[in-house]
Every structure is written in structure tokens, then in C-alpha cells.
Design a protein around this motif. Sequence first.
Motif, PDB file in Angstrom:
ATOM      1  N   GLU A 188      20.804 -55.190  -2.606  1.00 41.02           N
ATOM      2  CA  GLU A 188      20.612 -56.214  -3.614  1.00 41.02           C
ATOM      3  C   GLU A 188      19.463 -56.069  -4.392  1.00 41.02           C
ATOM      4  N   PHE A 189      18.167 -55.738  -3.771  1.00 41.22           N
ATOM      5  CA  PHE A 189      17.031 -55.660  -4.605  1.00 41.22           C
ATOM      6  C   PHE A 189      16.610 -54.052  -4.582  1.00 41.22           C
ATOM      7  N   LEU A 190      17.267 -53.125  -4.085  1.00 39.08           N
ATOM      8  CA  LEU A 190      16.747 -51.738  -3.765  1.00 39.08           C
ATOM      9  C   LEU A 190      16.444 -51.095  -5.157  1.00 39.08           C
ATOM     10  N   ARG A 191      17.381 -51.146  -6.108  1.00 38.09           N
ATOM     11  CA  ARG A 191      17.173 -50.213  -7.476  1.00 38.09           C
ATOM     12  C   ARG A 191      15.856 -50.929  -8.124  1.00 38.09           C
ATOM     13  N   GLN A 192      15.627 -52.197  -8.019  1.00 36.90           N
ATOM     14  CA  GLN A 192      14.332 -52.743  -8.625  1.00 36.90           C
ATOM     15  C   GLN A 192      13.093 -52.076  -7.987  1.00 36.90           C
ATOM     16  N   CYS A 193      13.154 -51.828  -6.763  1.00 35.40           N
ATOM     17  CA  CYS A 193      12.073 -51.261  -5.738  1.00 35.40           C
ATOM     18  C   CYS A 193      11.985 -49.751  -6.483  1.00 35.40           C
ATOM     19  N   LEU A 194      13.157 -49.196  -6.493  1.00 32.99           N
ATOM     20  CA  LEU A 194      13.069 -47.703  -6.541  1.00 32.99           C
ATOM     21  C   LEU A 194      12.700 -47.308  -8.331  1.00 32.99           C
ATOM     22  N   ASP A 195      13.070 -48.120  -8.955  1.00 27.86           N
ATOM     23  CA  ASP A 195      12.964 -48.109 -10.520  1.00 27.86           C
ATOM     24  C   ASP A 195      11.596 -48.322 -10.678  1.00 27.86           C
ATOM     25  N   SER A 196      10.802 -49.171  -9.932  1.00 23.80           N
ATOM     26  CA  SER A 196       9.538 -49.503 -10.067  1.00 23.80           C
ATOM     27  C   SER A 196       8.574 -48.431  -9.588  1.00 23.80           C
ATOM     28  N   ILE A 197       9.145 -47.319  -8.851  1.00 21.48           N
ATOM     29  CA  ILE A 197       8.470 -46.193  -8.517  1.00 21.48           C
ATOM     30  C   ILE A 197       8.580 -45.043  -9.560  1.00 21.48           C
ATOM     31  N   VAL A 198       9.994 -45.111  -9.890  1.00 22.49           N
ATOM     32  CA  VAL A 198      10.206 -44.029 -10.833  1.00 22.49           C
ATOM     33  C   VAL A 198       9.308 -44.026 -12.267  1.00 22.49           C
ATOM     34  N   SER A 199       9.081 -45.315 -12.632  1.00 24.24           N
ATOM     35  CA  SER A 199       8.180 -45.656 -13.605  1.00 24.24           C
ATOM     36  C   SER A 199       6.847 -45.738 -13.642  1.00 24.24           C
ATOM     37  N   GLN A 200       6.261 -45.131 -12.429  1.00 23.21           N
ATOM     38  CA  GLN A 200       4.870 -45.012 -12.257  1.00 23.21           C
ATOM     39  C   GLN A 200       4.196 -44.240 -13.286  1.00 23.21           C
ATOM     40  N   THR A 201       3.090 -44.487 -13.819  1.00 21.42           N
ATOM     41  CA  THR A 201       2.281 -43.574 -14.468  1.00 21.42           C
ATOM     42  C   THR A 201       1.696 -42.401 -13.825  1.00 21.42           C
ATOM     43  N   TYR A 202       1.576 -42.756 -12.482  1.00 22.42           N
ATOM     44  CA  TYR A 202       0.964 -41.501 -11.793  1.00 22.42           C
ATOM     45  C   TYR A 202       2.333 -40.774 -11.185  1.00 22.42           C
ATOM     46  N   GLN A 203       2.389 -39.586 -11.301  1.00 17.89           N
ATOM     47  CA  GLN A 203       3.673 -39.078 -10.968  1.00 17.89           C
ATOM     48  C   GLN A 203       3.387 -37.675  -9.783  1.00 17.89           C
ATOM     49  N   GLU A 204       2.379 -37.664  -9.389  1.00 16.19           N
ATOM     50  CA  GLU A 204       2.311 -36.804  -8.114  1.00 16.19           C
ATOM     51  C   GLU A 204       2.812 -37.324  -7.052  1.00 16.19           C
ATOM     52  N   LEU A 205       3.950 -37.563  -6.889  1.00 15.13           N
ATOM     53  CA  LEU A 205       4.457 -38.379  -5.787  1.00 15.13           C
ATOM     54  C   LEU A 205       5.421 -37.808  -4.895  1.00 15.13           C
ATOM     55  N   GLN A 206       5.367 -38.041  -3.414  1.00 18.52           N
ATOM     56  CA  GLN A 206       6.424 -37.913  -2.463  1.00 18.52           C
ATOM     57  C   GLN A 206       6.830 -39.238  -2.143  1.00 18.52           C
ATOM     58  N   VAL A 207       8.181 -39.454  -2.512  1.00 20.07           N
ATOM     59  CA  VAL A 207       8.916 -40.747  -1.891  1.00 20.07           C
ATOM     60  C   VAL A 207       9.744 -40.398  -0.690  1.00 20.07           C
ATOM     61  N   VAL A 208       9.393 -41.135   0.365  1.00 19.98           N
ATOM     62  CA  VAL A 208      10.114 -40.496   1.542  1.00 19.98           C
ATOM     63  C   VAL A 208      10.728 -41.969   1.956  1.00 19.98           C
ATOM     64  N   ILE A 209      12.082 -41.824   2.223  1.00 20.60           N
ATOM     65  CA  ILE A 209      12.932 -43.260   2.456  1.00 20.60           C
ATOM     66  C   ILE A 209      13.744 -42.720   3.780  1.00 20.60           C
ATOM     67  N   ILE A 210      13.672 -43.630   4.742  1.00 21.65           N
ATOM     68  CA  ILE A 210      14.693 -43.614   5.835  1.00 21.65           C
ATOM     69  C   ILE A 210      15.435 -44.958   5.826  1.00 21.65           C
ATOM     70  N   ASP A 211      16.786 -44.525   5.847  1.00 23.40           N
ATOM     71  CA  ASP A 211      17.755 -45.980   6.080  1.00 23.40           C
ATOM     72  C   ASP A 211      17.974 -46.015   7.454  1.00 23.40           C
ATOM     73  N   ASP A 212      17.615 -47.132   7.947  1.00 25.88           N
ATOM     74  CA  ASP A 212      17.793 -47.520   9.420  1.00 25.88           C
ATOM     75  C   ASP A 212      18.915 -48.116   9.718  1.00 25.88           C
ATOM     76  N   GLY A 213      19.999 -47.417   9.503  1.00 27.23           N
ATOM     77  CA  GLY A 213      21.471 -47.821   9.720  1.00 27.23           C
ATOM     78  C   GLY A 213      22.083 -48.860   8.970  1.00 27.23           C
ATOM     79  N   SER A 214      21.775 -48.748   7.762  1.00 23.71           N
ATOM     80  CA  SER A 214      22.375 -49.937   6.779  1.00 23.71           C
ATOM     81  C   SER A 214      23.772 -50.205   7.025  1.00 23.71           C
ATOM     82  N   THR A 215      24.328 -51.421   6.605  1.00 24.55           N
ATOM     83  CA  THR A 215      25.737 -51.675   6.872  1.00 24.55           C
ATOM     84  C   THR A 215      26.354 -51.839   5.314  1.00 24.55           C
ATOM     85  N   ASP A 216      25.153 -51.885   4.254  1.00 29.70           N
ATOM     86  CA  ASP A 216      25.787 -52.117   3.058  1.00 29.70           C
ATOM     87  C   ASP A 216      25.694 -50.955   2.135  1.00 29.70           C
TER      88      ASP A 216
END
Length: 325
Positions: A13-41
Motif C-alpha cells: 500500500e505504501f511501498l511505492r512512496q518509500c521507494l520513490d523517495s529514495i530514487v529522488s535523492q539528491t545524493y546518488q552514490e547509493l546501494q539499496v538492499v531490500i529483503i522481502d520477508d515472505g510477503s503475501t501481497d
Amino acid sequence: MVSILIPVYNAAEFLRQCLDSIVSQTYQELQVVIIDDGSTDDSLSICEEYATKHAYFEVYHQENIGVAETRNRLLDHVAGDYVLFIDADDWIDPQMVEYLETKARTFHADIVTCHAFIFENDKVENNVSAAVFPVQEEVWDRERIVREFLGPNAFMHVLWSKLFDAKFVRNARFVKEISHGEDSLFVWQLFQKVEKVVMTTRKLYHYRMSATSITHQSFSLKKMSLLVACERIYEDTVRFWPQYVDFARANLCLANMQLLISAAQCNYKNKEQIQKLQRDFRKNLTCLKRVNLVDCRLLRKAIFLSHGYFLYRIMLLLRRVTVTV
């Protein structure tokens, strides 16, 4: 490089807002690590969509094991010089990473911590104008850090408002047996090692108060692990910081208070557990009053609960019936 670590569980429900805020960072030397912990959605497919578009996104999937162990596995993937944890239902200001990273380098700080906007039911709970309270910035040594953590500064306990020097967190681990308060204990353990922390009151993080908070969930014995975290912090304080023992005991009392209020709101009926919470709360109440960690209204409610829990629960039930009618 800054490694951003995100544990994800049913956050579509809220994940795109979270990830968009990371993509929009003024600082771009990033490593974004995501672990999906068995989501059912649709959380995993959303994460994979962003990983397809952005090469610095890494997405992993696992069977559900809980947030503490998921964060431990996220730490195994850290490749950056700094680490930032973000919850999947929150988001960050576009300048957050750049601002915190600049402060870390400028002051050679081990941790930089900021403040946050708190949202409950999509309403901002602490949106006070900077014109009223201008941004403050201070550099703290280890003793000041400990004093602030044990004192009334709630933002010192949270994980998500802090940029960590990676050398302190790569080998650190969350206690997986603790399901409530594990992040506070993790931060406390790091504070025992650092030499310098930069604190800024600038609000860069947007925290969504969700149904996973301790006051919203159904009550169970797992919540009692909050006391285990507080007891470990108390033991460290007795051993290394005896001048702040009253504050550590007050935090134990505060944890008992939070659990009592949560239990009453969730209609929890285990008499033995409630009586233990009441006894422990009364035992440390003098310290809580002395160090003034909680407002008077909430304290009065907790004192009432420590003597008349089941009467308070009946009052809550009658109030709900009245509202329904």
C-alpha cells in the motif's frame, strides 16, 4: 557510498512512496538492499519492478522469519561506507541522505541522527514550524549520547532516523528473540562503541504510525520482550554508567506503563501477566516521577492502571458500547 536497508513485509500500500523517495535523492552514490520477508501481497513484484529500472537496487526474497533476523541478513549485504535503515511504509525527504552524509564527513561522526514528521491516520502529529523552533545542531561525546538515550529524547531510541558509519554496524546484530524493542537495544549497543554523534533537529524522515506499533497491535506475550530489551539496557547502565541508574529504572517503568496501556486497549485478560506488569511499574514509579520522562496525564492513567486495570478495562468497554449506540 550509502547502503539503504529496507525490510519489507506486506507493505504494498505504501511501498511505492518509500521507494520513490529514495530514487529522488539528491545524493546518488547509493546501494539499496531490500529483503522481502515472505510477503503475501504485491510487495515483492513492486520491489522487483524498481530493481529492473535502477541498477543500484538489490532485491532478495525469503520465507517469513521476522523483522529482526531480516535486518541481520540485510547487514550481510552492506557494501557502503554508511548505513541507513528505512521502514517500507515510511519515506524520506529528497535531501536526507546528502544532508546526513555531509554532516558525517564534516564532523567525522560515527552516527548522525535527525528528527522526523510523525503521521497517524495520514495526519501530521508533530508538524511544528521551523520558524517557531529553529533547527538545532550539536556534536555529542559518548557520555552525552548515553544521557540523551536514557533521558526524554525519544528520537535517540529509533533506528530509522540515523546514518551509521558502516564499520560499527557490519558486525552488529539484532537480537532475534526480542520482537519488541530490538531496534532500541541495537541502537543502545552501538552507542556504547561510538565516540561522536551529530544530532540535528531538522526533520528529514516521515514516519507513518501504523497498525504494527505497540499501541495498535493485539496484545500477546511476544510484546513482553520489550521488557527484556529494557532490562539489558538497565544492566549495562548499572555496570558502565551508574550515575544514570535512575534514568534506566525509569525506562523500565515506562516500558511497563506502555505495556499496561496497550494491554487495556486490546482487552488483554491474562491476570498473572497483568499483575506482574502492575508490580514492576509500582516498584520503579518513584524513579519515573523523579526524572520526569512522561507527561502528567499519561502518568495518571498508568498509575490508575497499576491499581485498577480490570476496572479501567470495563470503563473502556462501556465507552465503546456508548459510542456504538
